[in-house]
Design a protein around this motif. Structure first.
Motif, PDB file in Angstrom:
ATOM      1  N   SER A 110      45.776  37.644  49.748  1.00 14.86           N
ATOM      2  CA  SER A 110      46.720  36.198  49.201  1.00 14.86           C
ATOM      3  C   SER A 110      45.677  36.462  47.550  1.00 14.86           C
ATOM      4  CB  SER A 110      46.446  34.865  49.969  1.00 14.86           C
ATOM      5  OG  SER A 110      45.182  34.680  49.757  1.00 14.86           O
ATOM      6  N   ALA A 111      46.384  35.728  46.874  1.00 12.91           N
ATOM      7  CA  ALA A 111      46.678  35.241  46.039  1.00 12.91           C
ATOM      8  C   ALA A 111      45.330  34.809  45.464  1.00 12.91           C
ATOM      9  CB  ALA A 111      47.844  34.347  44.808  1.00 12.91           C
ATOM     10  N   GLU A 112      44.976  33.748  46.717  1.00 12.76           N
ATOM     11  CA  GLU A 112      44.058  33.017  46.121  1.00 12.76           C
ATOM     12  C   GLU A 112      42.837  33.774  46.606  1.00 12.76           C
ATOM     13  OE1 GLU A 112      46.891  30.062  47.177  1.00 12.76           O
ATOM     14  OE2 GLU A 112      46.741  31.921  47.729  1.00 12.76           O
ATOM     15  N   SER A 113      42.978  34.159  47.615  1.00 15.54           N
ATOM     16  CA  SER A 113      41.310  35.500  47.654  1.00 15.54           C
ATOM     17  C   SER A 113      41.152  36.761  46.388  1.00 15.54           C
ATOM     18  CB  SER A 113      42.061  36.830  48.732  1.00 15.54           C
ATOM     19  OG  SER A 113      42.611  37.563  49.139  1.00 15.54           O
ATOM     20  N   LEU A 114      42.177  37.198  45.755  1.00 11.14           N
ATOM     21  CA  LEU A 114      42.072  38.127  44.714  1.00 11.14           C
ATOM     22  C   LEU A 114      41.527  37.215  43.871  1.00 11.14           C
ATOM     23  CD1 LEU A 114      46.098  40.260  44.668  1.00 11.14           C
ATOM     24  CD2 LEU A 114      43.384  41.032  46.162  1.00 11.14           C
ATOM     25  N   ALA A 115      42.050  36.358  43.370  1.00 12.23           N
ATOM     26  CA  ALA A 115      41.123  35.090  42.188  1.00 12.23           C
ATOM     27  C   ALA A 115      39.414  34.831  42.730  1.00 12.23           C
ATOM     28  CB  ALA A 115      41.890  33.735  42.524  1.00 12.23           C
ATOM     29  N   ALA A 116      39.155  34.509  44.420  1.00 15.96           N
ATOM     30  CA  ALA A 116      38.096  35.077  44.673  1.00 15.96           C
ATOM     31  C   ALA A 116      37.236  36.537  44.734  1.00 15.96           C
ATOM     32  CB  ALA A 116      37.736  34.172  46.309  1.00 15.96           C
ATOM     33  N   ALA A 117      37.901  37.235  44.414  1.00 11.55           N
ATOM     34  CA  ALA A 117      37.249  38.737  44.603  1.00 11.55           C
ATOM     35  C   ALA A 117      37.288  38.456  43.419  1.00 11.55           C
ATOM     36  CB  ALA A 117      37.754  39.552  45.208  1.00 11.55           C
ATOM     37  N   GLU A 118      37.469  38.153  42.001  1.00  9.42           N
ATOM     38  CA  GLU A 118      37.312  38.491  41.359  1.00  9.42           C
ATOM     39  C   GLU A 118      36.698  37.220  40.562  1.00  9.42           C
ATOM     40  OE1 GLU A 118      39.091  37.631  36.299  1.00  9.42           O
ATOM     41  OE2 GLU A 118      40.549  37.793  38.473  1.00  9.42           O
ATOM     42  N   ARG A 173      41.773  44.443  40.828  1.00  7.48           N
ATOM     43  CA  ARG A 173      42.137  43.014  40.302  1.00  7.48           C
ATOM     44  C   ARG A 173      39.786  43.130  39.502  1.00  7.48           C
ATOM     45  NH1 ARG A 173      43.947  37.863  41.225  1.00  7.48           N
ATOM     46  NH2 ARG A 173      43.350  36.541  39.575  1.00  7.48           N
ATOM     47  N   ILE A 174      39.335  43.721  40.104  1.00  8.49           N
ATOM     48  CA  ILE A 174      37.662  43.552  39.904  1.00  8.49           C
ATOM     49  C   ILE A 174      37.231  44.720  38.730  1.00  8.49           C
ATOM     50  CG2 ILE A 174      35.497  44.627  40.665  1.00  8.49           C
ATOM     51  CD1 ILE A 174      35.699  42.941  43.589  1.00  8.49           C
ATOM     52  N   ARG A 175      37.952  46.104  39.119  1.00  8.30           N
ATOM     53  CA  ARG A 175      37.975  46.624  37.870  1.00  8.30           C
ATOM     54  C   ARG A 175      38.689  46.347  37.004  1.00  8.30           C
ATOM     55  NH1 ARG A 175      40.731  50.207  40.262  1.00  8.30           N
ATOM     56  NH2 ARG A 175      39.291  51.120  41.513  1.00  8.30           N
ATOM     57  N   ASP A 176      39.583  45.783  36.718  1.00  9.30           N
ATOM     58  CA  ASP A 176      40.522  45.154  35.361  1.00  9.30           C
ATOM     59  C   ASP A 176      39.060  43.946  34.760  1.00  9.30           C
ATOM     60  OD1 ASP A 176      42.431  46.487  35.350  1.00  9.30           O
ATOM     61  OD2 ASP A 176      43.361  45.240  36.801  1.00  9.30           O
ATOM     62  N   ALA A 177      38.470  43.697  35.834  1.00  8.55           N
ATOM     63  CA  ALA A 177      37.113  42.679  35.610  1.00  8.55           C
ATOM     64  C   ALA A 177      36.450  42.693  34.732  1.00  8.55           C
ATOM     65  CB  ALA A 177      37.205  41.585  36.516  1.00  8.55           C
ATOM     66  N   VAL A 178      35.466  43.860  35.713  1.00 11.98           N
ATOM     67  CA  VAL A 178      33.568  44.109  35.490  1.00 11.98           C
ATOM     68  C   VAL A 178      33.935  45.704  36.105  1.00 11.98           C
ATOM     69  CG1 VAL A 178      31.850  43.549  36.091  1.00 11.98           C
ATOM     70  CG2 VAL A 178      33.466  41.425  36.744  1.00 11.98           C
ATOM     71  N   PRO A 179      34.521  46.240  34.819  1.00 11.15           N
ATOM     72  CA  PRO A 179      34.376  47.443  35.320  1.00 11.15           C
ATOM     73  C   PRO A 179      33.372  48.686  35.700  1.00 11.15           C
ATOM     74  CG  PRO A 179      35.494  47.187  32.735  1.00 11.15           C
ATOM     75  CD  PRO A 179      35.032  45.797  33.522  1.00 11.15           C
ATOM     76  N   GLU A 180      32.610  47.527  35.713  1.00 13.94           N
ATOM     77  CA  GLU A 180      30.874  48.610  35.796  1.00 13.94           C
ATOM     78  C   GLU A 180      30.302  48.239  36.951  1.00 13.94           C
ATOM     79  OE1 GLU A 180      29.850  44.522  34.282  1.00 13.94           O
ATOM     80  OE2 GLU A 180      31.642  45.691  33.670  1.00 13.94           O
ATOM     81  N   LEU A 181      31.447  47.251  38.076  1.00 15.52           N
ATOM     82  CA  LEU A 181      30.622  47.105  39.318  1.00 15.52           C
ATOM     83  C   LEU A 181      31.267  47.948  40.000  1.00 15.52           C
ATOM     84  CD1 LEU A 181      28.504  44.686  40.064  1.00 15.52           C
ATOM     85  CD2 LEU A 181      31.003  43.330  40.702  1.00 15.52           C
ATOM     86  N   ARG A 182      30.607  47.957  41.484  1.00 16.04           N
ATOM     87  CA  ARG A 182      31.426  49.342  41.862  1.00 16.04           C
ATOM     88  C   ARG A 182      31.139  48.088  43.510  1.00 16.04           C
ATOM     89  NH1 ARG A 182      32.896  50.737  38.669  1.00 16.04           N
ATOM     90  NH2 ARG A 182      32.950  52.813  37.487  1.00 16.04           N
ATOM     91  N   PRO A 183      32.147  47.648  43.610  1.00 11.85           N
ATOM     92  CA  PRO A 183      31.685  46.529  45.483  1.00 11.85           C
ATOM     93  C   PRO A 183      31.105  47.944  46.301  1.00 11.85           C
ATOM     94  CG  PRO A 183      34.244  46.347  44.978  1.00 11.85           C
ATOM     95  CD  PRO A 183      33.419  47.037  43.432  1.00 11.85           C
ATOM     96  N   THR A 184      31.122  47.712  47.445  1.00 10.00           N
ATOM     97  CA  THR A 184      31.056  48.159  49.032  1.00 10.00           C
ATOM     98  C   THR A 184      32.128  47.094  49.674  1.00 10.00           C
ATOM     99  OG1 THR A 184      29.137  46.104  49.747  1.00 10.00           O
ATOM    100  CG2 THR A 184      28.515  49.084  49.022  1.00 10.00           C
TER     101      THR A 184
END
Length: 300
Positions: free
Chosen positions: A12-20, A69-80
């Motif tokens: 959902s759009a909300e969960s993508l915003a939450a992930a970012e 979404r995370i890669r665009d916002a915080v490129p250095e972060l590598r989530p599991t």
């Protein structure tokens, strides 16, 4: 390994915003980020396996969308990441047991039109033993964190306030500490809001009416608020604190203060009876009506 920031994602759009939001918060806290998708297993023999395969496909797509979404916002972060079986509320509460912070969208794909906070989010907030942040899809996350001035990976924030809803009659260290830490990490101002209301005439004893007028009551509440916050000012000398003491309902004061803010921090009392877990009237109201991310911090 330090406890991660965990974000629930469902596409959902909300969960993508939450992930970012969670990614930016993980970078600020120097903690790992973990993404979790909850799906329902269908045990029926005839259509169960196709249904499960479809669920896995949707889960993978939701996780990939969140990672993009995370890669665009915080490129250095590598989530599991992981996929777990539902029910969603139970699975997220179990995941929260190993988290430093749990971040959810305010409403997922199963949310009904007109309901700003979904049943899963409400159920998790009411029972989680770690802070839970609810994020709306409309939150402009890209305005909250930008690259550090010195070129390092650590993000800096804009100057949107962190707002703390404080009840000086039940001041809780966990809630206050979370708000000061959030402001310190963001290098921004902490606005502390305490709302008070005059006692009801029915609650006063004979001869008590008008013994203390409103200006004197306001001064007393300001004094109480300053006294509660002084120890935290000493612990966080770099945080600029603005104390706001107003007459009126706490919900109204917090909604007004949170407008245009970066984060609102409120508390929730942990009860000894999980079946009766609840958010409390003020917290319940603000998570439904405040537009910025809301951190609900459990306390005893």
């Amino acid at each position: 390994m330090p406890a991660p920031v965990i974000a629930g994602v469902d596409g959902s759009a909300e969960s993508l915003a939450a992930a970012e939001w969670a990614a930016r918060e993980a970078a600020l806290r120097n903690r790992p980020l973990h993404l979790i998708h909850v799906w329902d297993w269908h045990p029926r023999p005839h259509d169960g396996e196709p249904a499960n395969a479809a669920q896995r496909h949707l889960a993978m797509r939701a996780l990939r969308q969140a990672e993009d979404r995370i890669r665009d916002a915080v490129p250095e972060l590598r989530p599991t990441e992981e996929q777990v079986e539902g029910p969603a509320t139970t699975a997220l509460l179990k995941a929260a047991e190993r988290a430093d912070l749990l971040v959810l969208g305010s409403r997922g794909l199963t949310g009904l039109a007109g309901l700003l906070v979904g049943s899963v989010a409400l159920g998790v907030v009411a029972r989680a033993t770690v802070p839970v942040v609810l994020v709306r899809a409309a939150d402009p996350a890209d305005g909250e964190c930008r690259p550090a001035d010195d070129g390092s990976a650590r993000p800096r924030t804009d100057r949107r306030d962190v707002v703390l809803g404080l009840d000086v009659k039940e001041a809780c260290d966990e809630v206050i500490r979370f708000a000061f830490e959030a402001a310190a990490l963001r290098r921004t101002r902490l606005r502390v809001v305490h709302a008070w209301q005059p006692p009801s005439v029915l609650g006063l004893g004979p001869g008590d009416i008008a013994l203390v007028d409103d200006p004197c009551r306001a001064d007393e509440w300001r004094g109480f608020t300053s006294a509660v916050l002084q120890v935290w000012r000493d612990k966080y000398p770099g945080v600029e604190v603005l104390e706001t003491v107003v007459r009126g309902k706490a919900t109204t004061a917090l909604k007004r203060a949170a407008s245009g803010s970066g984060l609102l921090v409120v508390g929730r009392r942990i009860t000894g009876r999980p079946a009766l877990a609840r958010t409390g009237p003020t917290t319940h109201a603000v998570i439904h009506h405040v537009g910025c991310p809301v951190a609900v911090v459990p306390h005893h």
